[in-house]
Design an enzyme around this catalytic site. Structure first.
Site, mmCIF file in Angstrom:
data_model
loop_
_atom_site.group_PDB
_atom_site.id
_atom_site.type_symbol
_atom_site.label_atom_id
_atom_site.label_comp_id
_atom_site.label_asym_id
_atom_site.label_seq_id
_atom_site.Cartn_x
_atom_site.Cartn_y
_atom_site.Cartn_z
ATOM 1 N N ASP A 180 -4.327 -5.892 -7.806
ATOM 2 C CA ASP A 180 -4.716 -7.193 -6.755
ATOM 3 C C ASP A 180 -5.530 -8.295 -7.560
ATOM 4 O O ASP A 180 -5.113 -9.386 -7.103
ATOM 5 C CB ASP A 180 -5.338 -6.450 -5.936
ATOM 6 C CG ASP A 180 -4.778 -5.413 -4.794
ATOM 7 O OD1 ASP A 180 -3.397 -5.624 -5.150
ATOM 8 O OD2 ASP A 180 -5.217 -4.563 -4.606
ATOM 9 N N HIS A 215 -10.000 -0.209 -2.989
ATOM 10 C CA HIS A 215 -10.333 -1.699 -3.537
ATOM 11 C C HIS A 215 -10.115 -2.643 -2.315
ATOM 12 O O HIS A 215 -9.479 -3.802 -2.607
ATOM 13 C CB HIS A 215 -8.929 -1.647 -4.417
ATOM 14 C CG HIS A 215 -7.672 -1.800 -3.958
ATOM 15 N ND1 HIS A 215 -7.125 -0.438 -3.353
ATOM 16 C CD2 HIS A 215 -6.581 -2.496 -3.888
ATOM 17 C CE1 HIS A 215 -5.996 -0.725 -3.037
ATOM 18 N NE2 HIS A 215 -5.625 -1.879 -3.008
ATOM 19 N N ARG A 267 -7.801 -14.024 1.311
ATOM 20 C CA ARG A 267 -8.580 -15.418 1.369
ATOM 21 C C ARG A 267 -7.962 -16.318 0.170
ATOM 22 O O ARG A 267 -8.027 -17.453 0.695
ATOM 23 C CB ARG A 267 -9.957 -14.985 0.915
ATOM 24 C CG ARG A 267 -10.995 -16.193 1.138
ATOM 25 C CD ARG A 267 -12.447 -15.853 0.860
ATOM 26 N NE ARG A 267 -12.720 -15.460 -0.705
ATOM 27 C CZ ARG A 267 -12.941 -14.292 -0.700
ATOM 28 N NH1 ARG A 267 -12.954 -13.385 -0.141
ATOM 29 N NH2 ARG A 267 -13.057 -13.994 -2.218
ATOM 30 N N HIS A 299 0.695 -1.346 -0.174
ATOM 31 C CA HIS A 299 -0.131 -0.011 0.096
ATOM 32 C C HIS A 299 0.889 1.212 -0.110
ATOM 33 O O HIS A 299 2.143 1.050 0.305
ATOM 34 C CB HIS A 299 -1.017 -0.006 1.305
ATOM 35 C CG HIS A 299 -2.048 -0.974 0.984
ATOM 36 N ND1 HIS A 299 -2.569 -1.701 2.216
ATOM 37 C CD2 HIS A 299 -2.899 -1.412 -0.010
ATOM 38 C CE1 HIS A 299 -3.759 -2.173 1.804
ATOM 39 N NE2 HIS A 299 -3.856 -2.105 0.393
ATOM 40 N N ASP A 353 -10.851 -6.383 -3.060
ATOM 41 C CA ASP A 353 -10.037 -7.046 -3.779
ATOM 42 C C ASP A 353 -8.885 -7.642 -3.029
ATOM 43 O O ASP A 353 -8.297 -8.514 -3.020
ATOM 44 C CB ASP A 353 -9.390 -6.249 -4.997
ATOM 45 C CG ASP A 353 -10.152 -5.535 -6.050
ATOM 46 O OD1 ASP A 353 -11.361 -6.253 -6.117
ATOM 47 O OD2 ASP A 353 -10.294 -4.524 -6.473
ATOM 48 N N ASP A 360 -1.184 -1.295 4.708
ATOM 49 C CA ASP A 360 -1.622 -0.299 5.671
ATOM 50 C C ASP A 360 -2.792 -0.528 6.388
ATOM 51 O O ASP A 360 -4.032 -0.321 5.816
ATOM 52 C CB ASP A 360 -1.718 1.044 4.937
ATOM 53 C CG ASP A 360 -1.708 2.194 5.837
ATOM 54 O OD1 ASP A 360 -1.937 2.147 7.073
ATOM 55 O OD2 ASP A 360 -1.900 3.174 5.404
ATOM 56 N N GLY A 374 -2.692 -1.711 -7.855
ATOM 57 C CA GLY A 374 -3.744 -2.137 -7.224
ATOM 58 C C GLY A 374 -5.039 -1.812 -7.250
ATOM 59 O O GLY A 374 -5.833 -2.704 -7.806
#
Length: 129
Positions: free
Chosen positions: A60, A87, A96, A8, A90, A80, A55
């Site tokens: 991402d 996003h 996950r 980030h 995402d 962060d 991203g």
């Protein structure tokens, strides 16, 4: 081994410093990164990195697609946690997928350092079954 590097905005300096410190280790592997992160790391280290989009612009998701297809072995994603990300869905999906695919994921400088030290020492192992 294929490694993805993501950070980030407020963590860009940390991932650049990490890449500089572990340049010799990272140079042995195929590297991928989201757009801005990859550009900054390449500029500071000259490491060859395959860059995705930024991203928030789909990078991402591109990394996530690679994860879903079994094309990545380790992710370093310096997040962060104190700043809202546009996003965020995402980002959550990417985290996950790491769990689903059993891909090692470092989300802070301490865990990233442990993983890179493990690679450096040759004691890193893949636990995917």
């Amino acid at each position: 081994m294929k490694i993805a590097l993501i950070a980030h905005d407020k963590k860009k300096d940390e991932i650049i410093a990490l890449a500089k410190n572990y340049k010799d280790v990272l140079a042995k592997y195929e590297l991928y990164a989201t757009g801005t992160t990859g550009t900054l790391i390449m500029g500071e280290t000259a490491l060859p990195i395959k860059r995705m989009k930024s991203g928030p612009l789909g990078g991402d998701q591109q990394i996530g697609a690679m994860l879903a297809n079994g094309e990545l072995d380790l992710i370093i994603f310096l997040r962060d946690p104190l700043t809202a990300q546009p996003h965020e869905p995402d980002v959550s999906a990417l985290l996950r997928l790491c769990d689903v695919q059993k891909i090692p994921l470092a989300t802070n400088i301490s865990s990233a350092t442990i993983m890179l030290e493990s690679l450096k020492s040759g004691k890193f192992f893949e636990a995917r079954n």
